[in-house]
Design a protein around this motif. Structure first.
Motif, PDB file in Angstrom:
ATOM      1  N   GLU A  54       0.814  -1.228   0.000  1.00  0.00           N
ATOM      2  CA  GLU A  54       0.000   0.000   0.000  1.00  0.00           C
ATOM      3  C   GLU A  54       0.844   1.274   0.000  1.00  0.00           C
ATOM      4  O   GLU A  54       0.334   2.361  -0.298  1.00  0.00           O
ATOM      5  CB  GLU A  54      -0.996   0.004   1.163  1.00  0.00           C
ATOM      6  N   SER A  88      -2.590   2.539  -5.333  1.00  0.00           N
ATOM      7  CA  SER A  88      -3.880   1.926  -5.687  1.00  0.00           C
ATOM      8  C   SER A  88      -4.096   0.606  -4.930  1.00  0.00           C
ATOM      9  O   SER A  88      -5.182   0.027  -4.976  1.00  0.00           O
ATOM     10  CB  SER A  88      -3.954   1.680  -7.199  1.00  0.00           C
ATOM     11  N   THR A 120      -4.960  -2.006  -2.036  1.00  0.00           N
ATOM     12  CA  THR A 120      -5.879  -1.961  -0.884  1.00  0.00           C
ATOM     13  C   THR A 120      -5.358  -2.827   0.271  1.00  0.00           C
ATOM     14  O   THR A 120      -6.070  -3.080   1.239  1.00  0.00           O
ATOM     15  CB  THR A 120      -7.283  -2.460  -1.290  1.00  0.00           C
TER      16      THR A 120
END
Ligand SMILES: Cc1cc2nc3c(=O)[nH]c(=O)nc-3n(C[C@H](O)[C@H](O)[C@H](O)COP(=O)(O)OP(=O)(O)OC[C@H]3O[C@@H](n4cnc5c(N)ncnc54)[C@H](O)[C@@H]3O)c2cc1C
Length: 312
Positions: free
Chosen positions: A55, A60, A62
């Motif tokens: 992350e 982008s 998650t």
């Protein structure tokens, strides 16, 4: 906690070898919302500038990574003190000892400038206990914590703080209660962790039944001081005596040698019977001696309280 990125807002040399980096930004606000003090775990980037945390390397992503549980990342995790913070302003300062480029955190601090990014991977730990009388001692790595502690002690606090520094150029202005005497111990440029200045100062200090002892420095000195305080009967609840680094070992190597993570276990190695070079091989005689010393200390404590009540 979820790792967050801090942005350096300013970099100031408090003394020649103590660099204060003040961070700001959303990452700091997120960190402060977790109230993760007094200590902070930072994750340094690898040589390519990447963290190895999905992350952080890819916005982008998650993923939610608990950095402290990923063995491959632990070699780049270091522990520091939150020297100060301001929730409203969203700022947090760390004081880094500049001890050369051999350590990745020290090397990072050498190069830090406004705008440099750093990952905060967690925090927590214990702070000094409430007491009437204090023995506070540390080397330069403990100095940021000592500065923060002295600022927060009540004005009625009594006792002494001993701070070992490389030389007199490393002395800082600290805010403290009038009743705390501040003693600077200069190594006269001897390498850190090679003198007995703190050990000698602690041995000369007049302990009282209600003294709380807070000590943080190089591991060898800390082990000696902890043994001394125990032999004097200072109970475990009245001391927080922690090795902050070990000469010749990186922080990760030290954590392995000490056989546990000081932060996750809240530095309470006594409870687990291992770590920091103590707690091993205590025979029945040693246990009884420690119990007796603790009993004597408690009895002196009770007597002092009784005398104080009778005087009123
Ligand atoms: C709870 C806690 C709070 C701490 N707070 C602070 C703080 O606020 N500021 C701070 O500067 N440090 C603080 N420390 C100490 C810091 O975590 C260690 O000094 C750490 O080893 C520095 O990481 P590094 O990457 O620079 O060096 P490492 O990679 O860990 O070590 C590389 C080499 O440098 C040596 N070394 C490490 N530290 C020093 C030093 N200070 N002087 C000389 N040689 C050293 C090691 O023995 C090793 O040989 C704290 C430690 C703990 C446990």
């Amino acid at each position: 906690m979820r790792p967050v990125l801090f942005t350096a807002q300013s970099v100031d040399d408090i003394t020649p070898h103590m660099r204060r980096v003040t961070f700001s930004g959303d990452g700091v606000r997120a960190y402060l919302a977790e109230n993760a003090i007094p200590n902070i775990k930072i994750l340094l980037p690898d040589t390519s500038g990447k963290y190895g945390v999905p992350e952080l390397d890819d916005p982008s992503s998650t993923a939610v990574t608990d950095v402290r549980t990923v063995p491959g990342l632990l070699g780049r995790v270091r522990t520091y003190t939150v020297r100060s913070f301001d929730v409203d302003a969203g700022t947090l300062a760390i004081d880094f000892v500049l001890h050369g480029d051999e350590g990745i955190a020290s090397a990072w601090a050498h190069r830090a400038k406004s705008g440099t990014i750093l990952c905060a991977a967690g925090g927590g730990g214990r702070s000094i206990g409430d007491a009437e009388h204090y023995l506070i001692a540390g080397d330069e790595t403990g100095l940021p914590a000592i500065g923060a502690i002295l600022e927060k002690l009540p004005s009625s606090a009594r006792g002494s703080a001993f701070v070992e520094v490389a030389n007199r150029d490393e002395i800082q202005d600290l805010v403290k209660p009038d009743g705390i005497e501040l003693h600077w111990l200069s190594r006269d440029d001897a390498p850190a962790g090679t003198t007995t200045l703190l050990v000698d100062a602690v041995a000369q200090f007049p302990l009282e039944p209600e003294t709380f002892a807070w000590v943080s420095a190089e591991s060898g000195q800390v082990v000696t001081i902890r043994k001394y305080l125990r032999a004097q009967g200072v109970p475990r609840r009245s001391m927080l005596v922690i090795g902050y680094w070990r000469r010749g070992l990186s922080e990760n190597g030290y954590a392995k040698a000490a056989d546990h993570d000081r932060d996750l276990k809240e530095y309470d190695s006594d409870k687990h019977g291992h770590g920091h070079g103590h707690g091993h091989g205590h025979g029945v005689a040693a246990t009884l001696a420690a119990a007796w010393a603790s009993f004597i200390h408690s009895a002196r404590h009770a007597l002092a309280a009784l005398r104080a009540r009778l005087r009123r």
